[in-house]
Motif scaffolding. Structure first.
Motif, PDB file in Angstrom:
ATOM      1  N   ARG A  83       0.849  -1.188   0.000  1.00 29.71           N
ATOM      2  CA  ARG A  83       0.000   0.000   0.000  1.00 29.71           C
ATOM      3  C   ARG A  83       0.880   1.231   0.000  1.00 29.71           C
ATOM      4  O   ARG A  83       1.942   1.252   0.625  1.00 29.71           O
ATOM      5  N   GLU A  84       0.382   2.288  -0.657  1.00 31.49           N
ATOM      6  CA  GLU A  84       1.165   3.508  -0.797  1.00 31.49           C
ATOM      7  C   GLU A  84       0.365   4.713  -0.319  1.00 31.49           C
ATOM      8  O   GLU A  84      -0.822   4.839  -0.615  1.00 31.49           O
ATOM      9  N   PHE A  85       1.042   5.602   0.411  1.00 31.24           N
ATOM     10  CA  PHE A  85       0.431   6.840   0.910  1.00 31.24           C
ATOM     11  C   PHE A  85       1.390   7.990   0.615  1.00 31.24           C
ATOM     12  O   PHE A  85       2.454   8.088   1.221  1.00 31.24           O
ATOM     13  N   TYR A  86       0.988   8.859  -0.316  1.00 34.17           N
ATOM     14  CA  TYR A  86       1.848   9.983  -0.671  1.00 34.17           C
ATOM     15  C   TYR A  86       1.253  11.318  -0.240  1.00 34.17           C
ATOM     16  O   TYR A  86       1.580  12.362  -0.805  1.00 34.17           O
ATOM     17  N   ASP A  87       0.419  11.273   0.794  1.00 36.25           N
ATOM     18  CA  ASP A  87      -0.198  12.486   1.335  1.00 36.25           C
ATOM     19  C   ASP A  87       0.234  12.712   2.778  1.00 36.25           C
ATOM     20  O   ASP A  87      -0.513  13.282   3.570  1.00 36.25           O
ATOM     21  N   LEU A  88       1.449  12.283   3.130  1.00 39.83           N
ATOM     22  CA  LEU A  88       1.886  12.320   4.518  1.00 39.83           C
ATOM     23  C   LEU A  88       2.766  13.532   4.809  1.00 39.83           C
ATOM     24  O   LEU A  88       3.507  13.990   3.938  1.00 39.83           O
ATOM     25  N   PRO A  89       2.726  14.049   6.036  1.00 47.07           N
ATOM     26  CA  PRO A  89       3.690  15.076   6.455  1.00 47.07           C
ATOM     27  C   PRO A  89       5.049  14.428   6.745  1.00 47.07           C
ATOM     28  O   PRO A  89       5.215  13.213   6.571  1.00 47.07           O
TER      29      PRO A  89
END
Length: 207
Positions: free
Chosen positions: A174-180
């Protein structure tokens, strides 16, 4: 009535049955396909009022939530690597590495700045690769059954291209590219999101 645009919600796996009960109360008793096996994922709920909810597989190549997750988060302001058993982090490391922002300067100064910035990014990537190898690999096999990555897409791609990490980059992901910038709190929240059941829901639009 036809459903409106779909949106994706993230539901704690332990609360999925409760979420389905709420969907039923709002939209009526839905038809479930394929079949009625409560363990079968993915599946679709089609309600009498036109609402449709699709409970999605965890990731391509993995229908079920992996028992153990490896996490690799990296942005130019820092990084975090973790190993989780269920909803609990069993090993993790968070760190910072300074990578300069872009500049509008031109000429020789711009070239020198670009080299320095590239060297800083390379050092950050190498550090993340070392931490990921130490925490997510044994001499023979990965410690994780699935991988969660996030942050800066280009930096994540560089990390995953490392040959030493080849045994984990093939894991379901899974990929999350909306992280601080990754910190422990961000790592913990990403673990929660990484374990969540994703549901694509389209509800009837008001007349």
């Amino acid at each position: 009535m036809s459903p409106g645009p779909a949106r994706v919600v993230e539901v704690d796996p332990a609360r999925l049955d409760r979420w389905i009960d709420g969907f039923t109360q709002r939209h009526g008793q839905p038809e479930r396909s394929p079949g009625a096996d409560p363990q079968a994922v993915p599946f679709v709920l089609s309600a009498p009022d036109g609402a449709v909810a699709e409970v999605l597989a965890w990731a391509p190549g993995a229908v079920d939530l992996p028992a153990r997750l490896g996490l690799v988060l990296v942005r130019r302001g820092g990084y975090a690597v973790g190993l989780a058993d269920g909803d609990r982090l069993t090993d993790h490391h968070c760190g910072t590495r300074y990578v300069q922002s872009r500049t509008a300067a031109g000429g020789w100064s711009q070239q020198r700045f670009a080299r320095r910035r590239g060297n800083q990014a390379d050092a950050l990537v190498e550090r993340v690769i070392e931490q990921a190898a130490d925490r997510l690999l044994t001499p023979r096999r990965p410690r994780a059954d699935g991988l969660v990555v996030g942050g800066d897409k280009a930096l994540v791609r560089q990390v995953l291209q490392a040959s030493v990490l080849g045994r984990i980059t093939d894991l379901p992901r899974r990929e999350f590219y909306d992280l601080p910038d990754p910190r422990l709190k961000v790592l913990q929240e990403t673990l929660r999101r990484g374990r969540a059941t994703r549901i694509s829901i389209a509800e009837p639009e008001p007349a």
